[in-house]
Design a protein around this motif. Structure first.
Motif, PDB file in Angstrom:
ATOM      1  N   VAL A 147       1.067  -1.073  -0.008  1.00 52.92           N
ATOM      2  CA  VAL A 147       0.232  -0.016  -0.412  1.00 52.92           C
ATOM      3  C   VAL A 147       0.753   1.323  -0.221  1.00 52.92           C
ATOM      4  CG1 VAL A 147      -1.724   1.161   1.275  1.00 52.92           C
ATOM      5  CG2 VAL A 147      -2.017  -1.584   0.822  1.00 52.92           C
ATOM      6  N   VAL A 148       2.013   1.121   0.540  1.00 55.78           N
ATOM      7  CA  VAL A 148       2.767   2.514   1.037  1.00 55.78           C
ATOM      8  C   VAL A 148       3.820   2.437  -0.881  1.00 55.78           C
ATOM      9  CG1 VAL A 148       4.963   3.400   1.628  1.00 55.78           C
ATOM     10  CG2 VAL A 148       3.005   2.270   3.126  1.00 55.78           C
ATOM     11  N   PHE A 149       4.184   1.702  -1.229  1.00 60.09           N
ATOM     12  CA  PHE A 149       4.360   1.660  -2.344  1.00 60.09           C
ATOM     13  C   PHE A 149       3.865   2.581  -3.664  1.00 60.09           C
ATOM     14  CE2 PHE A 149       7.689  -1.853  -1.461  1.00 60.09           C
ATOM     15  CZ  PHE A 149       8.822  -1.558  -0.955  1.00 60.09           C
ATOM     16  N   SER A 150       2.421   1.467  -3.498  1.00 56.27           N
ATOM     17  CA  SER A 150       1.706   2.282  -4.067  1.00 56.27           C
ATOM     18  C   SER A 150       1.055   3.740  -4.011  1.00 56.27           C
ATOM     19  CB  SER A 150       0.042   1.229  -4.252  1.00 56.27           C
ATOM     20  OG  SER A 150      -0.453   1.055  -2.964  1.00 56.27           O
ATOM     21  N   ILE A 151       1.170   3.798  -2.623  1.00 59.90           N
ATOM     22  CA  ILE A 151       0.794   5.724  -2.516  1.00 59.90           C
ATOM     23  C   ILE A 151       2.087   6.141  -3.048  1.00 59.90           C
ATOM     24  CG2 ILE A 151       0.297   7.058  -1.214  1.00 59.90           C
ATOM     25  CD1 ILE A 151      -0.611   4.684   0.919  1.00 59.90           C
ATOM     26  N   ILE A 152       3.403   5.838  -3.436  1.00 63.88           N
ATOM     27  CA  ILE A 152       4.829   6.543  -3.975  1.00 63.88           C
ATOM     28  C   ILE A 152       4.328   6.713  -4.992  1.00 63.88           C
ATOM     29  CG2 ILE A 152       6.650   6.704  -3.742  1.00 63.88           C
ATOM     30  CD1 ILE A 152       7.324   4.966  -1.065  1.00 63.88           C
ATOM     31  N   GLY A 153       4.157   5.571  -5.646  1.00 64.42           N
ATOM     32  CA  GLY A 153       4.046   5.535  -7.581  1.00 64.42           C
ATOM     33  C   GLY A 153       2.891   6.558  -7.395  1.00 64.42           C
ATOM     34  N   PHE A 154       1.679   6.225  -6.717  1.00 63.66           N
ATOM     35  CA  PHE A 154       0.859   7.399  -7.571  1.00 63.66           C
ATOM     36  C   PHE A 154       1.760   8.859  -6.236  1.00 63.66           C
ATOM     37  CE2 PHE A 154      -2.481   9.689  -4.478  1.00 63.66           C
ATOM     38  CZ  PHE A 154      -3.124  10.183  -6.183  1.00 63.66           C
ATOM     39  N   LEU A 155       1.740   9.307  -6.157  1.00 58.93           N
ATOM     40  CA  LEU A 155       2.191  11.061  -6.057  1.00 58.93           C
ATOM     41  C   LEU A 155       3.503  11.204  -6.804  1.00 58.93           C
ATOM     42  CD1 LEU A 155       2.990  10.811  -2.121  1.00 58.93           C
ATOM     43  CD2 LEU A 155       1.252  12.205  -3.213  1.00 58.93           C
ATOM     44  N   GLY A 156       4.276   9.758  -7.438  1.00 59.42           N
ATOM     45  CA  GLY A 156       5.248   9.997  -8.975  1.00 59.42           C
ATOM     46  C   GLY A 156       4.140  10.642  -9.874  1.00 59.42           C
ATOM     47  N   SER A 157       3.246   9.558 -10.754  1.00 56.25           N
ATOM     48  CA  SER A 157       2.404   9.566 -11.078  1.00 56.25           C
ATOM     49  C   SER A 157       1.747  11.143 -11.342  1.00 56.25           C
ATOM     50  CB  SER A 157       0.829   8.567 -11.445  1.00 56.25           C
ATOM     51  OG  SER A 157       0.781   9.113 -10.183  1.00 56.25           O
ATOM     52  N   ILE A 158       1.415  11.895 -10.407  1.00 52.56           N
ATOM     53  CA  ILE A 158       1.264  12.916 -10.447  1.00 52.56           C
ATOM     54  C   ILE A 158       1.681  14.632 -10.336  1.00 52.56           C
ATOM     55  CG2 ILE A 158       0.117  15.151  -8.346  1.00 52.56           C
ATOM     56  CD1 ILE A 158      -1.254  12.779  -7.029  1.00 52.56           C
ATOM     57  N   VAL A 159       3.177  13.677 -10.377  1.00 50.55           N
ATOM     58  CA  VAL A 159       4.138  14.909 -10.699  1.00 50.55           C
ATOM     59  C   VAL A 159       4.657  14.866 -12.369  1.00 50.55           C
ATOM     60  CG1 VAL A 159       6.271  15.279 -10.309  1.00 50.55           C
ATOM     61  CG2 VAL A 159       5.167  15.069  -8.110  1.00 50.55           C
ATOM     62  N   ILE A 160       4.863  13.506 -12.710  1.00 54.95           N
ATOM     63  CA  ILE A 160       5.528  13.537 -13.848  1.00 54.95           C
ATOM     64  C   ILE A 160       3.844  14.296 -14.791  1.00 54.95           C
ATOM     65  CG2 ILE A 160       4.871  11.400 -15.771  1.00 54.95           C
ATOM     66  CD1 ILE A 160       6.723  10.169 -14.549  1.00 54.95           C
ATOM     67  N   TYR A 161       2.528  13.730 -14.258  1.00 59.76           N
ATOM     68  CA  TYR A 161       1.891  14.054 -14.956  1.00 59.76           C
ATOM     69  C   TYR A 161       1.842  15.966 -15.017  1.00 59.76           C
ATOM     70  CZ  TYR A 161      -2.835  15.651 -17.158  1.00 59.76           C
ATOM     71  OH  TYR A 161      -3.514  15.824 -18.800  1.00 59.76           O
ATOM     72  N   PHE A 162       2.181  17.007 -13.944  1.00 57.45           N
ATOM     73  CA  PHE A 162       2.457  17.627 -13.428  1.00 57.45           C
ATOM     74  C   PHE A 162       2.922  18.329 -14.196  1.00 57.45           C
ATOM     75  CE2 PHE A 162       3.868  21.597 -11.037  1.00 57.45           C
ATOM     76  CZ  PHE A 162       2.990  22.144 -11.168  1.00 57.45           C
ATOM     77  N   TYR A 163       4.282  17.823 -14.156  1.00 56.50           N
ATOM     78  CA  TYR A 163       5.646  18.649 -15.185  1.00 56.50           C
ATOM     79  C   TYR A 163       5.421  18.494 -16.900  1.00 56.50           C
ATOM     80  CZ  TYR A 163       8.473  18.829 -11.273  1.00 56.50           C
ATOM     81  OH  TYR A 163       8.884  19.052 -10.090  1.00 56.50           O
ATOM     82  N   ILE A 164       4.576  17.222 -17.453  1.00 56.99           N
ATOM     83  CA  ILE A 164       4.390  16.786 -18.852  1.00 56.99           C
ATOM     84  C   ILE A 164       2.934  18.133 -19.497  1.00 56.99           C
ATOM     85  CG2 ILE A 164       3.414  15.388 -20.422  1.00 56.99           C
ATOM     86  CD1 ILE A 164       4.492  12.771 -19.388  1.00 56.99           C
ATOM     87  N   SER A 165       2.271  17.856 -18.273  1.00 55.66           N
ATOM     88  CA  SER A 165       1.153  19.379 -19.102  1.00 55.66           C
ATOM     89  C   SER A 165       1.774  20.284 -18.731  1.00 55.66           C
ATOM     90  CB  SER A 165       0.506  19.214 -17.813  1.00 55.66           C
ATOM     91  OG  SER A 165      -1.399  20.164 -18.294  1.00 55.66           O
ATOM     92  N   ILE A 166       2.686  21.339 -17.906  1.00 61.12           N
ATOM     93  CA  ILE A 166       3.281  22.212 -17.800  1.00 61.12           C
ATOM     94  C   ILE A 166       4.169  22.389 -19.096  1.00 61.12           C
ATOM     95  CG2 ILE A 166       5.655  23.656 -16.756  1.00 61.12           C
ATOM     96  CD1 ILE A 166       4.059  22.310 -14.239  1.00 61.12           C
ATOM     97  N   LEU A 167       4.459  21.560 -19.390  1.00 57.40           N
ATOM     98  CA  LEU A 167       5.455  21.876 -20.940  1.00 57.40           C
ATOM     99  C   LEU A 167       4.542  22.022 -22.741  1.00 57.40           C
ATOM    100  CD1 LEU A 167       8.016  18.699 -20.545  1.00 57.40           C
ATOM    101  CD2 LEU A 167       8.351  21.186 -20.938  1.00 57.40           C
ATOM    102  N   LEU A 168       3.453  21.696 -22.134  1.00 57.64           N
ATOM    103  CA  LEU A 168       2.470  21.327 -23.064  1.00 57.64           C
ATOM    104  C   LEU A 168       1.948  22.626 -23.080  1.00 57.64           C
ATOM    105  CD1 LEU A 168       0.205  17.935 -23.008  1.00 57.64           C
ATOM    106  CD2 LEU A 168       1.680  18.748 -24.993  1.00 57.64           C
TER     107      LEU A 168
END
Lengths: 269, 256
Positions: A147-168
């Motif tokens: 559960v802890v690993f998946s929450i960390i992965g989930f936070l990572g997914s938010i950060v990745i989309y955040f940066y890609i969306s900024i770039l777009l």
């Protein structure tokens, strides 16, 4: 961060919240759209499992759990105000932020947290409603570490989309045609990020290649961890690729931002 | 007059070539990825709600033709209508001696949406040839008639939504909601048979948009669904007109 600085960002958080209150019908329509998207995928998979017990190693419970979790994760990943950046640049509204004594990126984060917070409230209500109506079989992960690993992965997914969306959005520095490129990205995201189906049902070589792109780390990776379908080695390797992408995207955002500001002319003001 | 409108729209499309290229690219990508998705979804289970892979390709083709046509015909005009209502400038059109619903619905076309229509035609043609369906003139006429009814259904739903902006002037994401509503038409009716009865009837008008014309071109028509398509198109178009004239009573201009 000093108290005065935090108060500034708290105001941005509050302003974003107030904007949603002013345009609440738009927000309700946005939520209808999100639920519709989930329902289409959910019924598609329900139809497939009406004649199959097992599909590419996924039984009905694990696949419908995957679809449900995609809906939950997408509510947070897609809840962002970074899609406004392009029009803010094109219409010269970016100047409003540049003139204020705030860090533009911290301001963006404050806006996003507000957006995610309001979406979170609606997601909880919708989730309870959908559970009661459709009573889907859900997989509950009982292993605390996973559960802890998946929450960390989930936070990572938010950060990745955040940066890609900024770039777009930063394409707006060079072109007014942002919508088309964002649309192409969304079409690719739908397929390669695993929103319609888990990407490991594709041929093994395709899955392997995709795992080196940022797409699967926005949905597929955290959900797969939660479902307990990744080994420790796969999780470690995944986090390695995830961190590399976050670092690369963050660096790229800063490079593009600095180059873009040099040619920004506040056109439209 | 029509040729002048077409010329003007072509010139607008040529003025923004990037928009034309990105739109064409996204249409090609969308169709390609839809085909791959269906291939994946039907890989282990050869049928989805009684529809095989190529029949599902035909549904996607029909969906693409209808949506492309609708965005080509009305996409820009409905955006313009929302802007006119927002700024209170609608009375400039209302004073003209032409039917107001017609006037606000036509005029500008999104030429680049035709790439989506073309992609849909290619996909449908491929599906029909893979299924070895011999299509005669009579089938094409029947198909076109039900495509027209589907267009009327979509137009009416879209227009009903846009008319809401007379009261809800802050509404600016109608387009996105409409796109997702029509997403229900991407798959055949049978996919939604697991919905409870009330929800099923709620989504029926959207699902028959593609299901009925596809059934006809594949020569497996369902008489009840054909009747439903005629009724739904008639009722929705009537409602869209009544609702428009009712809404106009509440319209407040900014200029007069």
């Amino acid at each position: 961060m000093s108290l005065i600085t935090s108060k500034k960002y708290l105001m941005i958080f509050k302003n974003t919240w107030d904007e949603y209150s002013a345009y609440r019908i738009n927000f309700v329509f946005w939520r209808v759209r999100v639920v519709l998207r989930f329902l289409i995928t959910y019924f598609l998979w329900s139809a497939i499992y009406s004649s199959q017990q097992n599909y590419f190693g996924y039984n009905r419970q694990s696949m419908l759990s995957y679809v449900l979790l995609t809906y939950l994760v997408s509510n947070f990943v897609f809840a962002t105000r970074t899609q406004d950046i392009g029009s803010e640049i094109n219409e010269g509204r970016l100047t409003n932020y540049l003139l204020r004594p705030i860090n533009y990126f911290t301001g963006l984060i404050a806006r996003d947290i507000s957006d995610k917070f309001i979406n979170f409230i609606f997601t909880v209500v919708e989730f309870v409603f959908l559970l009661n109506i459709f009573q889907p079989p859900i997989f509950f992960q009982t292993n605390f570490n996973i559960v802890v690993f998946s929450i960390i992965g989930f936070l990572g997914s938010i950060v990745i989309y955040f940066y890609i969306s900024i770039l777009l959005g930063f394409i707006g520095f060079w072109s007014a045609e942002i919508w088309g490129i964002r649309f192409i990205f969304m079409v690719l995201l739908d397929f390669f990020a695993g929103t319609l189906f888990p990407i490991d049902i594709l041929p093994a070589i395709v899955t392997k290649i995709l795992l080196f792109t940022p797409f699967p780390y926005m949905f597929y990776f955290p959900i797969k961890i939660y479902l307990g379908r990744l080994s420790l080695n796969e999780i470690i390797l995944g986090f390695g690729v995830l961190c590399t992408w976050i670092f690369l995207l963050k660096s790229l955002v800063m490079i593009v931002w600095n180059k873009g500001l040099r040619i920004y002319s506040a056109e439209g003001r | 007059m029509t040729s002048n409108i077409i010329k003007a729209n072509i010139m607008v499309a040529l003025m923004y070539p990037a928009s034309f290229y990105t739109s064409s690219l996204s249409s090609i990508l969308w169709i390609g990825l839809s085909m791959i998705s269906i291939t994946v979804l039907t890989y282990q289970s050869p049928e989805l709600g009684g529809w095989n892979k190529h029949q599902l390709f035909a549904v996607q083709g029909v969906y693409s033709i209808i949506l492309g046509t609708m965005y080509f015909m009305f996409g820009e005009n409905f955006k313009k209508l929302i802007r006119l209502i927002n700024k209170g400038d609608l009375d400039l059109l209302l004073t003209k001696p032409v039917d107001s619903q017609f006037l606000v619905s036509v005029g500008e076309n999104k030429i680049h949406q035709l790439s989506r229509v073309l992609g849909g035609i290619i996909l449908l043609t491929y599906a029909l040839s893979a299924l070895h369906v011999n299509v005669g003139i009579r089938d094409i006429i029947q198909f076109l008639f039900f495509m027209l009814l589907s267009c009327i259904i979509i137009y009416s739903i879209w227009f009903l939504l846009v008319t809401l902006t007379i009261w809800l002037t802050n509404l600016f994401n109608i387009d996105e909601l409409f796109t997702h509503l029509t997403g229900l038409s991407r798959y055949p009716l049978e996919v939604f048979r697991y919905l409870n009865r009330y929800l099923f009837y709620l989504v029926l008008p959207l699902v028959i948009i593609t299901s009925v014309p596809t059934q006809i071109i594949l020569k497996k028509p369902d008489l009840w669904l054909m009747i439903a398509a005629v009724l739904v198109a008639g009722i929705l178009f009537f409602c869209s007109r009544m609702f428009w004239f009712f809404a106009l009573k509440f319209y407040t201009s900014a200029s007069s």
